[in-house]
Write a protein that holds these residues in place. Structure first.
Motif, PDB file in Angstrom:
ATOM      1  N   GLU A  40       0.837  -1.194   0.000  1.00  0.00           N
ATOM      2  CA  GLU A  40       0.000   0.000   0.000  1.00  0.00           C
ATOM      3  C   GLU A  40       0.877   1.251   0.000  1.00  0.00           C
ATOM      4  O   GLU A  40       2.068   1.183   0.307  1.00  0.00           O
ATOM      5  CB  GLU A  40      -0.904   0.018   1.231  1.00  0.00           C
ATOM      6  N   LEU A  41       0.248   2.382  -0.315  1.00  0.00           N
ATOM      7  CA  LEU A  41       0.931   3.668  -0.243  1.00  0.00           C
ATOM      8  C   LEU A  41       0.191   4.541   0.763  1.00  0.00           C
ATOM      9  O   LEU A  41      -1.007   4.820   0.597  1.00  0.00           O
ATOM     10  CB  LEU A  41       0.958   4.354  -1.610  1.00  0.00           C
ATOM     11  N   ILE A  42       0.879   4.935   1.823  1.00  0.00           N
ATOM     12  CA  ILE A  42       0.304   5.802   2.849  1.00  0.00           C
ATOM     13  C   ILE A  42       1.221   7.006   3.022  1.00  0.00           C
ATOM     14  O   ILE A  42       2.391   6.861   3.378  1.00  0.00           O
ATOM     15  CB  ILE A  42       0.148   5.074   4.200  1.00  0.00           C
ATOM     16  N   ASP A  43       0.706   8.180   2.724  1.00  0.00           N
ATOM     17  CA  ASP A  43       1.474   9.425   2.847  1.00  0.00           C
ATOM     18  C   ASP A  43       2.801   9.371   2.096  1.00  0.00           C
ATOM     19  O   ASP A  43       3.834   9.828   2.587  1.00  0.00           O
ATOM     20  CB  ASP A  43       1.716   9.760   4.319  1.00  0.00           C
ATOM     21  N   GLY A  44       2.776   8.785   0.916  1.00  0.00           N
ATOM     22  CA  GLY A  44       3.956   8.734   0.065  1.00  0.00           C
ATOM     23  C   GLY A  44       4.954   7.647   0.421  1.00  0.00           C
ATOM     24  O   GLY A  44       5.996   7.534  -0.223  1.00  0.00           O
ATOM     25  N   SER A  45       4.651   6.826   1.437  1.00  0.00           N
ATOM     26  CA  SER A  45       5.552   5.739   1.845  1.00  0.00           C
ATOM     27  C   SER A  45       4.927   4.387   1.528  1.00  0.00           C
ATOM     28  O   SER A  45       3.706   4.202   1.675  1.00  0.00           O
ATOM     29  CB  SER A  45       5.843   5.815   3.348  1.00  0.00           C
ATOM     30  N   LEU A  46       5.768   3.447   1.114  1.00  0.00           N
ATOM     31  CA  LEU A  46       5.296   2.093   0.849  1.00  0.00           C
ATOM     32  C   LEU A  46       5.081   1.360   2.160  1.00  0.00           C
ATOM     33  O   LEU A  46       5.901   1.426   3.072  1.00  0.00           O
ATOM     34  CB  LEU A  46       6.310   1.327  -0.006  1.00  0.00           C
ATOM     35  N   VAL A  47       3.964   0.647   2.254  1.00  0.00           N
ATOM     36  CA  VAL A  47       3.636  -0.141   3.444  1.00  0.00           C
ATOM     37  C   VAL A  47       3.526  -1.595   3.022  1.00  0.00           C
ATOM     38  O   VAL A  47       2.698  -1.938   2.167  1.00  0.00           O
ATOM     39  CB  VAL A  47       2.319   0.330   4.090  1.00  0.00           C
ATOM     40  N   PHE A  48       4.363  -2.447   3.629  1.00  0.00           N
ATOM     41  CA  PHE A  48       4.355  -3.874   3.323  1.00  0.00           C
ATOM     42  C   PHE A  48       3.592  -4.609   4.420  1.00  0.00           C
ATOM     43  O   PHE A  48       3.702  -4.267   5.598  1.00  0.00           O
ATOM     44  CB  PHE A  48       5.781  -4.416   3.232  1.00  0.00           C
ATOM     45  N   VAL A  49       2.824  -5.608   4.025  1.00  0.00           N
ATOM     46  CA  VAL A  49       1.998  -6.318   5.000  1.00  0.00           C
ATOM     47  C   VAL A  49       2.614  -7.662   5.356  1.00  0.00           C
ATOM     48  O   VAL A  49       3.311  -8.279   4.560  1.00  0.00           O
ATOM     49  CB  VAL A  49       0.567  -6.520   4.471  1.00  0.00           C
ATOM     50  N   SER A  50       2.331  -8.110   6.574  1.00  0.00           N
ATOM     51  CA  SER A  50       2.793  -9.414   7.039  1.00  0.00           C
ATOM     52  C   SER A  50       1.915 -10.520   6.443  1.00  0.00           C
ATOM     53  O   SER A  50       0.802 -10.244   5.969  1.00  0.00           O
ATOM     54  CB  SER A  50       2.725  -9.482   8.570  1.00  0.00           C
ATOM     55  N   PRO A  51       2.386 -11.778   6.459  1.00  0.00           N
ATOM     56  CA  PRO A  51       1.540 -12.878   5.996  1.00  0.00           C
ATOM     57  C   PRO A  51       0.215 -12.906   6.757  1.00  0.00           C
ATOM     58  O   PRO A  51       0.167 -12.659   7.963  1.00  0.00           O
ATOM     59  CB  PRO A  51       2.383 -14.128   6.310  1.00  0.00           C
ATOM     60  N   GLN A  52      -0.867 -13.177   6.044  1.00  0.00           N
ATOM     61  CA  GLN A  52      -2.186 -13.141   6.660  1.00  0.00           C
ATOM     62  C   GLN A  52      -2.432 -14.358   7.542  1.00  0.00           C
ATOM     63  O   GLN A  52      -2.057 -15.478   7.205  1.00  0.00           O
ATOM     64  CB  GLN A  52      -3.267 -13.070   5.577  1.00  0.00           C
ATOM     65  N   ARG A  53      -3.124 -14.121   8.658  1.00  0.00           N
ATOM     66  CA  ARG A  53      -3.586 -15.212   9.503  1.00  0.00           C
ATOM     67  C   ARG A  53      -4.850 -15.820   8.896  1.00  0.00           C
ATOM     68  O   ARG A  53      -5.542 -15.182   8.098  1.00  0.00           O
ATOM     69  CB  ARG A  53      -3.902 -14.702  10.908  1.00  0.00           C
ATOM     70  N   LYS A  54      -5.150 -17.049   9.294  1.00  0.00           N
ATOM     71  CA  LYS A  54      -6.355 -17.702   8.778  1.00  0.00           C
ATOM     72  C   LYS A  54      -7.607 -16.898   9.136  1.00  0.00           C
ATOM     73  O   LYS A  54      -8.542 -16.807   8.329  1.00  0.00           O
ATOM     74  CB  LYS A  54      -6.476 -19.122   9.323  1.00  0.00           C
ATOM     75  N   PHE A  55      -7.644 -16.296  10.335  1.00  0.00           N
ATOM     76  CA  PHE A  55      -8.803 -15.484  10.710  1.00  0.00           C
ATOM     77  C   PHE A  55      -9.033 -14.382   9.682  1.00  0.00           C
ATOM     78  O   PHE A  55     -10.164 -14.127   9.254  1.00  0.00           O
ATOM     79  CB  PHE A  55      -8.596 -14.859  12.099  1.00  0.00           C
ATOM     80  N   HIS A  56      -7.976 -13.721   9.281  1.00  0.00           N
ATOM     81  CA  HIS A  56      -8.068 -12.625   8.324  1.00  0.00           C
ATOM     82  C   HIS A  56      -8.609 -13.108   6.980  1.00  0.00           C
ATOM     83  O   HIS A  56      -9.547 -12.531   6.413  1.00  0.00           O
ATOM     84  CB  HIS A  56      -6.674 -12.017   8.149  1.00  0.00           C
ATOM     85  N   THR A  57      -8.054 -14.209   6.480  1.00  0.00           N
ATOM     86  CA  THR A  57      -8.463 -14.734   5.179  1.00  0.00           C
ATOM     87  C   THR A  57      -9.914 -15.193   5.192  1.00  0.00           C
ATOM     88  O   THR A  57     -10.694 -14.889   4.283  1.00  0.00           O
ATOM     89  CB  THR A  57      -7.549 -15.908   4.789  1.00  0.00           C
ATOM     90  N   ARG A  58     -10.308 -15.916   6.241  1.00  0.00           N
ATOM     91  CA  ARG A  58     -11.672 -16.447   6.288  1.00  0.00           C
ATOM     92  C   ARG A  58     -12.699 -15.354   6.540  1.00  0.00           C
ATOM     93  O   ARG A  58     -13.835 -15.444   6.068  1.00  0.00           O
ATOM     94  CB  ARG A  58     -11.770 -17.534   7.346  1.00  0.00           C
ATOM     95  N   THR A  59     -12.320 -14.320   7.266  1.00  0.00           N
ATOM     96  CA  THR A  59     -13.245 -13.211   7.470  1.00  0.00           C
ATOM     97  C   THR A  59     -13.509 -12.498   6.150  1.00  0.00           C
ATOM     98  O   THR A  59     -14.657 -12.150   5.838  1.00  0.00           O
ATOM     99  CB  THR A  59     -12.692 -12.232   8.512  1.00  0.00           C
ATOM    100  N   MET A  60     -12.487 -12.271   5.360  1.00  0.00           N
ATOM    101  CA  MET A  60     -12.685 -11.664   4.045  1.00  0.00           C
ATOM    102  C   MET A  60     -13.598 -12.531   3.185  1.00  0.00           C
ATOM    103  O   MET A  60     -14.499 -12.029   2.503  1.00  0.00           O
ATOM    104  CB  MET A  60     -11.339 -11.452   3.341  1.00  0.00           C
ATOM    105  N   TRP A  61     -13.361 -13.831   3.203  1.00  0.00           N
ATOM    106  CA  TRP A  61     -14.184 -14.777   2.422  1.00  0.00           C
ATOM    107  C   TRP A  61     -15.636 -14.714   2.868  1.00  0.00           C
ATOM    108  O   TRP A  61     -16.552 -14.642   2.045  1.00  0.00           O
ATOM    109  CB  TRP A  61     -13.609 -16.192   2.605  1.00  0.00           C
ATOM    110  N   LEU A  62     -15.864 -14.714   4.183  1.00  0.00           N
ATOM    111  CA  LEU A  62     -17.226 -14.682   4.720  1.00  0.00           C
ATOM    112  C   LEU A  62     -17.948 -13.404   4.315  1.00  0.00           C
ATOM    113  O   LEU A  62     -19.097 -13.439   3.839  1.00  0.00           O
ATOM    114  CB  LEU A  62     -17.173 -14.795   6.244  1.00  0.00           C
ATOM    115  N   LEU A  63     -17.302 -12.252   4.494  1.00  0.00           N
ATOM    116  CA  LEU A  63     -17.942 -10.980   4.187  1.00  0.00           C
ATOM    117  C   LEU A  63     -18.199 -10.820   2.692  1.00  0.00           C
ATOM    118  O   LEU A  63     -19.268 -10.358   2.279  1.00  0.00           O
ATOM    119  CB  LEU A  63     -17.083  -9.829   4.701  1.00  0.00           C
ATOM    120  N   GLU A  64     -17.218 -11.199   1.881  1.00  0.00           N
ATOM    121  CA  GLU A  64     -17.390 -11.073   0.432  1.00  0.00           C
ATOM    122  C   GLU A  64     -18.587 -11.884  -0.053  1.00  0.00           C
ATOM    123  O   GLU A  64     -19.432 -11.391  -0.812  1.00  0.00           O
ATOM    124  CB  GLU A  64     -16.123 -11.520  -0.295  1.00  0.00           C
ATOM    125  N   ASN A  65     -18.681 -13.137   0.380  1.00  0.00           N
ATOM    126  CA  ASN A  65     -19.775 -13.993  -0.074  1.00  0.00           C
ATOM    127  C   ASN A  65     -21.124 -13.524   0.438  1.00  0.00           C
ATOM    128  O   ASN A  65     -22.123 -13.560  -0.293  1.00  0.00           O
ATOM    129  CB  ASN A  65     -19.511 -15.436   0.362  1.00  0.00           C
TER     130      ASN A  65
END
Length: 203
Positions: A40-65
Motif C-alpha cells: 500500500e501507499l500511505i502518505d507517500g511511503s510504501l507499506v508492506f503487509v505481514s503474511p495473513q492469519r487464517k482469521f483474516h483470510t476467512r473473514t474476508m471470504w465470509l464478508l465477500e460472499n
C-alpha cells in the motif's frame, strides 16, 4: 563463470526500491518492479503487509460472499483492490463495495474513491493503528460513505460500522455486531458471523 556466493545472492533478493524526492505517488505502485503483494501507499511511503492469519483470510471470504448474496445489481464487491485516494495515498481495503459501472476490466488495479460505497478493514496485529485511525480518517476525507472495521474476539469477527458525516468528513459509529451483522446500510444485509469456520452449505 563461478556462481555468486550464497550470502551475496541472498542480499540481492532484498534490495528495496529507493523513494524519489518527495516520496512515491499513487501511480508508482503500478510500475515499481518486484513489490510484495498487497503493498500500500500511505502518505507517500510504501507499506508492506505481514503474511495473513487464517482469521483474516476467512473473514474476508465470509464478508465477500455474504455481501454478494445481498447485493443490488448496480453494485459489486472485490477483495484487496486499492483505492487511489490522492497523489500520495493508495490503500488497499480488505473488502470493498463499489458502483458496478466503475469496473473497467480485468487489467484494472485501483478504484476512484467517488465510486466506493463501503470499505472494510480486517484488523491484524501489524495493522491496528492503520485500520483503527489512519485509514478511516483518509477514507472519510475522500468521501467514502461507509466503513466497517472488523476485530477478532474469541476466534470470531466483531464488526464495528461507521457512516460518513458529509459536513465534517468524519465517521460516526452506527453499531457493533457480534454473532450476527444485520444492517440496512449500504444496503440490507444479514451476515451470520458465527459461520466463519463453516465453509460448506448444510443440506
Amino acid at each position: 563463470m563461478s556462481a555468486a556466493p550464497e550470502n551475496e545472492v541472498e542480499e540481492q533478493q532484498y534490495i528495496w526500491p529507493i523513494p524519489p524526492e518527495g516520496g512515491w505517488t499513487a501511480d508508482d505502485l503500478d510500475r515499481i518492479p518486484g513489490l510484495p503483494p498487497h503493498t500500500e501507499l500511505i502518505d507517500g511511503s510504501l507499506v508492506f503487509v505481514s503474511p495473513q492469519r487464517k482469521f483474516h483470510t476467512r473473514t474476508m471470504w465470509l464478508l465477500e460472499n455474504a455481501l454478494l448474496a445481498h447485493m443490488p445489481d448496480d453494485l459489486d464487491v472485490d477483495r484487496e483492490m486499492s483505492i487511489k485516494l490522492d497523489k500520495r495515498n493508495r490503500p488497499e481495503p480488505d473488502v470493498l463495495v463499489y458502483r458496478a459501472k466503475a469496473d473497467t476490466g480485468i487489467d484494472q488495479t485501483w478504484y476512484d474513491p467517488k465510486d466506493i460505497v463501503l470499505a472494510v478493514e480486517v484488523v491484524s496485529p501489524d495493522s491496528e493503528e492503520r485500520d483503527r485511525e489512519v485509514k478511516p480518517r483518509k477514507y472519510a476525507a475522500a468521501g467514502v460513505k461507509y466503513y466497517w472495521r472488523v476485530e477478532e474476539s474469541g476466534g470470531l469477527p466483531v464488526v464495528y460500522t461507521y457512516e460518513l458525516d458529509p459536513a465534517t468528513r468524519t465517521y460516526g459509529p452506527t453499531g457493533v455486531y457480534r454473532d450476527t451483522l444485520e444492517t440496512d446500510y449500504p444496503f440490507p444485509v444479514t451476515i451470520d458471523l458465527t459461520a466463519l469456520h463453516r465453509r460448506r452449505a448444510r443440506g
